[in-house]
Design an enzyme around this catalytic site. Structure first.
Site, PDB file in Angstrom:
ATOM      1  N   ASP A   1     -14.044   0.528  21.569  1.00 30.05           N
ATOM      2  CA  ASP A   1     -14.323   1.349  20.515  1.00 30.05           C
ATOM      3  C   ASP A   1     -15.206   0.606  19.522  1.00 30.05           C
ATOM      4  O   ASP A   1     -15.108  -0.664  19.509  1.00 30.05           O
ATOM      5  CB  ASP A   1     -13.085   1.746  19.854  1.00 30.05           C
ATOM      6  CG  ASP A   1     -13.270   2.925  18.969  1.00 30.05           C
ATOM      7  OD1 ASP A   1     -14.313   3.886  18.978  1.00 30.05           O
ATOM      8  OD2 ASP A   1     -12.589   3.138  17.831  1.00 30.05           O
TER       9      ASP A   1
ATOM     10  N   ARG B   1     -20.196   2.396  15.077  1.00 30.14           N
ATOM     11  CA  ARG B   1     -20.251   1.409  13.606  1.00 30.14           C
ATOM     12  C   ARG B   1     -21.210   0.289  13.825  1.00 30.14           C
ATOM     13  O   ARG B   1     -21.685  -0.282  13.036  1.00 30.14           O
ATOM     14  CB  ARG B   1     -18.754   1.462  13.255  1.00 30.14           C
ATOM     15  CG  ARG B   1     -18.029   2.457  12.772  1.00 30.14           C
ATOM     16  CD  ARG B   1     -16.640   2.272  12.509  1.00 30.14           C
ATOM     17  NE  ARG B   1     -16.070   2.744  13.777  1.00 30.14           N
ATOM     18  CZ  ARG B   1     -14.723   1.981  14.218  1.00 30.14           C
ATOM     19  NH1 ARG B   1     -14.137   1.538  13.320  1.00 30.14           N
ATOM     20  NH2 ARG B   1     -14.222   2.370  15.429  1.00 30.14           N
TER      21      ARG B   1
ATOM     22  N   HIS C   1     -24.003   2.191  21.959  1.00 27.79           N
ATOM     23  CA  HIS C   1     -23.491   2.520  23.491  1.00 27.79           C
ATOM     24  C   HIS C   1     -24.210   1.718  24.468  1.00 27.79           C
ATOM     25  O   HIS C   1     -23.658   1.250  25.451  1.00 27.79           O
ATOM     26  CB  HIS C   1     -23.469   4.015  23.644  1.00 27.79           C
ATOM     27  CG  HIS C   1     -22.918   5.017  22.690  1.00 27.79           C
ATOM     28  ND1 HIS C   1     -21.607   4.718  22.232  1.00 27.79           N
ATOM     29  CD2 HIS C   1     -23.045   6.158  22.046  1.00 27.79           C
ATOM     30  CE1 HIS C   1     -20.935   5.715  21.653  1.00 27.79           C
ATOM     31  NE2 HIS C   1     -21.986   6.621  21.507  1.00 27.79           N
TER      32      HIS C   1
ATOM     33  N   SER D   1     -13.623  10.212  26.548  1.00 25.66           N
ATOM     34  CA  SER D   1     -12.146  10.877  26.671  1.00 25.66           C
ATOM     35  C   SER D   1     -12.450  12.317  26.850  1.00 25.66           C
ATOM     36  O   SER D   1     -13.674  12.852  26.599  1.00 25.66           O
ATOM     37  CB  SER D   1     -11.473  10.496  25.242  1.00 25.66           C
ATOM     38  OG  SER D   1     -12.279  11.230  24.353  1.00 25.66           O
TER      39      SER D   1
ATOM     40  N   LEU E   1     -11.348  -8.068  41.865  1.00 28.65           N
ATOM     41  CA  LEU E   1     -11.067  -7.298  40.536  1.00 28.65           C
ATOM     42  C   LEU E   1     -11.349  -5.975  41.001  1.00 28.65           C
ATOM     43  O   LEU E   1     -11.995  -5.563  41.472  1.00 28.65           O
ATOM     44  CB  LEU E   1     -12.056  -7.778  39.563  1.00 28.65           C
ATOM     45  CG  LEU E   1     -11.801  -6.907  38.249  1.00 28.65           C
ATOM     46  CD1 LEU E   1     -10.472  -7.358  37.435  1.00 28.65           C
ATOM     47  CD2 LEU E   1     -13.156  -7.073  37.410  1.00 28.65           C
TER      48      LEU E   1
ATOM     49  N   ARG F   1      -7.837  -2.762  22.171  1.00 25.22           N
ATOM     50  CA  ARG F   1      -8.434  -1.766  21.485  1.00 25.22           C
ATOM     51  C   ARG F   1      -9.382  -2.743  20.468  1.00 25.22           C
ATOM     52  O   ARG F   1      -8.986  -3.406  19.644  1.00 25.22           O
ATOM     53  CB  ARG F   1      -7.760  -0.788  20.759  1.00 25.22           C
ATOM     54  CG  ARG F   1      -8.723   0.256  20.165  1.00 25.22           C
ATOM     55  CD  ARG F   1      -8.135   1.611  19.754  1.00 25.22           C
ATOM     56  NE  ARG F   1      -9.152   2.410  19.169  1.00 25.22           N
ATOM     57  CZ  ARG F   1      -9.003   3.885  19.188  1.00 25.22           C
ATOM     58  NH1 ARG F   1      -8.010   4.369  19.802  1.00 25.22           N
ATOM     59  NH2 ARG F   1      -9.937   4.521  18.771  1.00 25.22           N
TER      60      ARG F   1
ATOM     61  N   GLU G   1       1.791  -4.556  26.187  1.00 25.62           N
ATOM     62  CA  GLU G   1       1.567  -5.227  25.020  1.00 25.62           C
ATOM     63  C   GLU G   1       0.074  -4.789  24.137  1.00 25.62           C
ATOM     64  O   GLU G   1      -0.640  -4.841  24.870  1.00 25.62           O
ATOM     65  CB  GLU G   1       1.579  -6.863  24.999  1.00 25.62           C
ATOM     66  CG  GLU G   1       2.838  -7.250  25.757  1.00 25.62           C
ATOM     67  CD  GLU G   1       4.018  -7.004  24.849  1.00 25.62           C
ATOM     68  OE1 GLU G   1       3.786  -6.871  23.337  1.00 25.62           O
ATOM     69  OE2 GLU G   1       5.170  -7.083  25.427  1.00 25.62           O
TER      70      GLU G   1
HETATM   71  C1  IPE Z   1     -11.654   6.356  21.933  1.00 27.31           C
HETATM   72  O1  IPE Z   1     -12.446   6.265  21.143  1.00 27.31           O
HETATM   73  C2  IPE Z   1     -12.216   6.871  23.432  1.00 27.31           C
HETATM   74  C3  IPE Z   1     -13.274   5.708  24.081  1.00 27.31           C
HETATM   75  C4  IPE Z   1     -13.161   4.516  23.733  1.00 27.31           C
HETATM   76  C5  IPE Z   1     -13.860   6.435  25.226  1.00 27.31           C
HETATM   77  P1  IPE Z   1     -12.574   7.455  20.022  1.00 27.31           P
HETATM   78  O2  IPE Z   1     -13.835   6.946  19.062  1.00 27.31           O
HETATM   79  O3  IPE Z   1     -13.060   8.757  20.623  1.00 27.31           O
HETATM   80  O4  IPE Z   1     -11.338   7.675  19.400  1.00 27.31           O
HETATM   81  P2  IPE Z   1     -10.747   8.202  18.098  1.00 27.31           P
HETATM   82  O5  IPE Z   1     -11.519   9.610  17.922  1.00 27.31           O
HETATM   83  O6  IPE Z   1     -11.254   7.177  16.915  1.00 27.31           O
HETATM   84  O7  IPE Z   1      -9.237   8.433  17.852  1.00 27.31           O
HETATM   85  C1  IPE Z   2     -16.778   4.050  21.587  1.00 27.91           C
HETATM   86  O1  IPE Z   2     -17.392   3.673  20.595  1.00 27.91           O
HETATM   87  C2  IPE Z   2     -17.383   4.612  22.695  1.00 27.91           C
HETATM   88  C3  IPE Z   2     -16.977   6.094  22.864  1.00 27.91           C
HETATM   89  C4  IPE Z   2     -15.933   6.715  22.390  1.00 27.91           C
HETATM   90  C5  IPE Z   2     -17.878   6.868  23.871  1.00 27.91           C
HETATM   91  P1  IPE Z   2     -17.546   4.884  19.348  1.00 27.91           P
HETATM   92  O2  IPE Z   2     -18.657   5.810  19.732  1.00 27.91           O
HETATM   93  O3  IPE Z   2     -16.382   5.520  19.180  1.00 27.91           O
HETATM   94  O4  IPE Z   2     -17.831   4.126  18.035  1.00 27.91           O
HETATM   95  P2  IPE Z   2     -17.226   4.362  16.675  1.00 27.91           P
HETATM   96  O5  IPE Z   2     -15.903   4.318  16.870  1.00 27.91           O
HETATM   97  O6  IPE Z   2     -17.731   5.617  16.398  1.00 27.91           O
HETATM   98  O7  IPE Z   2     -17.819   3.277  15.645  1.00 27.91           O
HETATM   99 MG    MG Z   3     -14.563   5.462  17.776  1.00 26.71          MG
END
Ligand code: IPE
Ligand code: IPE
Ligand code: MG
Length: 247
Positions: free
Chosen positions: A22, A26, A39, A67, A133, A190, A209
Site C-alpha cells: 500500500d 501517496r 503503481h 482487491s 519461492l 503492510r 504476526e
Molecule cells: C489494499 O489497499 C489493497 C491492495 C494493496 C491491493 P487499499 O488502498 O485498497 O486499502 P484501503 O482502501 O486503504 O483499506
Molecule cells: C496500493 O497503493 C496499490 C493498490 C491498492 C492497487 P494505493 O493505490 O492504495 O496507494 P495509496 O494508499 O492511495 O497511497
Molecule cells: Mg491504499
C-alpha cells in the site's frame, strides 16, 4: 524443513510472508506525479521483494495487488492496474521461471477478460513444478468472497452426495480456499502506514504476526524486509498455548 533440495531457513525466517503493498498513490502524489507512476514504481518494489525473499529463504510470498474493492476506483486507474498485471506477466514470467519461482494467482477470475485469464493460467502452468519461492499474486482478491466461494464448493459437494455436513471441518474448508496447499501466513507486512487488513487472507492470517511499516510501497527494499523479519523474530508466538519454558 526446507523445500526439496534446499537447506531449511533459520526458524526466525517466516515460511510464508504476506504483503499488503500500500501507498503507491501517496508516493506519487508526494512527488507531484500521477498515481499511475506510483503503481509503476510499485512493480519495481515487487521485483526487489521477490529477490530479497528468495535470498532470505522465504518459501511463500503472497502479495495483494488488486482487491475486490479496488473496482471502486476511477475507471482509468482500474484499467491501468489491469494493464500492469498483464505487463508484469508478459515481462517477468520468464525470469521468475528461470529463478525457480512458482507463480500462483488467487482471486476471482470471472470478472477478468478471457485473454488475461489465459495469460494467468499459462504462467501458473509454466512454473507449476518450480520449487524455490512460491509467489502468490492476489488479484481481484477478497478474503470474504474467497470464503463464500469455498462454502459454495462444499455445499455443492454435499448436494452431490460427495461430502456429508459432518465432514465439514476447518481442514475441509481450508482445502476449498484459493490457497489450498499453501501454509498459513506467518508474517503479514503492510506498508503505507495504515493498520488494517482490508479483506486480505482473513483465514490464512489467523495466527500471523502483523508488522505495519510507515514506508510507501515503492520505497520498499531488502532493508525494509529485514526490519520486518527482525521484528517477526523478536515476537513470541504462542498459538493459544503458554510461553515456552526456558529452564
Ligand atoms: C489494499 O489497499 C489493497 C491492495 C494493496 C491491493 P487499499 O488502498 O485498497 O486499502 P484501503 O482502501 O486503504 O483499506
Ligand atoms: C496500493 O497503493 C496499490 C493498490 C491498492 C492497487 P494505493 O493505490 O492504495 O496507494 P495509496 O494508499 O492511495 O497511497
Ligand atoms: Mg491504499
Amino acid at each position: 524443513m526446507g523445500r526439496e533440495g534446499q537447506p531449511a531457513a533459520p526458524a526466525s525466517v517466516p515460511r510464508h510472508v504476506g504483503v499488503i503493498m500500500d501507498g503507491n498513490g501517496r508516493w506519487a502524489e508526494a512527488r507531484g506525479l500521477p498515481r499511475s507512476a506510483g503503481h509503476k514504481a510499485g512493480i519495481d518494489a515487487l521485483r526487489r521483494m521477490v529477490r530479497a525473499s528468495a535470498d532470505l529463504g522465504i518459501e511463500y510470498l503472497s502479495v495483494y495487488s488488486f482487491s475486490t474493492e479496488n473496482w471502486r476506483r476511477p475507471r482509468a486507474e482500474v484499467s491501468f492496474l489491469l494493464d500492469l498485471l498483464r505487463r508484469f506477466i508478459r515481462q517477468d514470467v520468464a525470469e521468475l521461471h528461470a529463478a525457480g519461482t512458482r507463480i500462483k494467482i488467487i482471486g476471482a477470475r470471472e470478472d477478468l477478460e478471457p485473454s488475461l485469464v489465459k495469460m494467468l493460467d499459462e504462467a501458473e502452468k509454466l512454473t507449476a513444478e518450480n520449487n524455490k519461492l512460491t509467489l502468490v499474486v492476489a488479484f481481484n482478491y477478497g478474503s470474504k468472497q474467497e470464503l463464500a466461494r469455498a462454502a459454495k464448493k462444499l455445499a455443492t459437494e454435499v448436494a452431490a452426495g460427495k461430502l456429508t455436513p459432518d465432514q465439514i471441518d476447518d481442514a475441509a474448508l481450508e482445502r476449498a480456499l484459493d490457497t489450498d496447499g499453501i501454509p498459513p501466513v506467518d508474517l503479514l507486512i503492510r506498508t503505507g502506514g495504515e493498520q488494517r487488513i482490508s479483506n486480505f487472507m482473513l483465514w490464512q492470517c489467523a495466527y500471523a504476526e502483523f508488522v505495519f511499516l510507515p514506508v510507501f510501497w515503492p520505497d520498499f527494499d531488502g532493508a525494509a524486509l529485514q526490519t520486518a523479519v527482525d521484528e517477526f523474530g523478536a515476537r513470541e508466538r504462542r498459538f493459544g498455548g503458554l510461553k515456552a519454558q526456558t529452564a
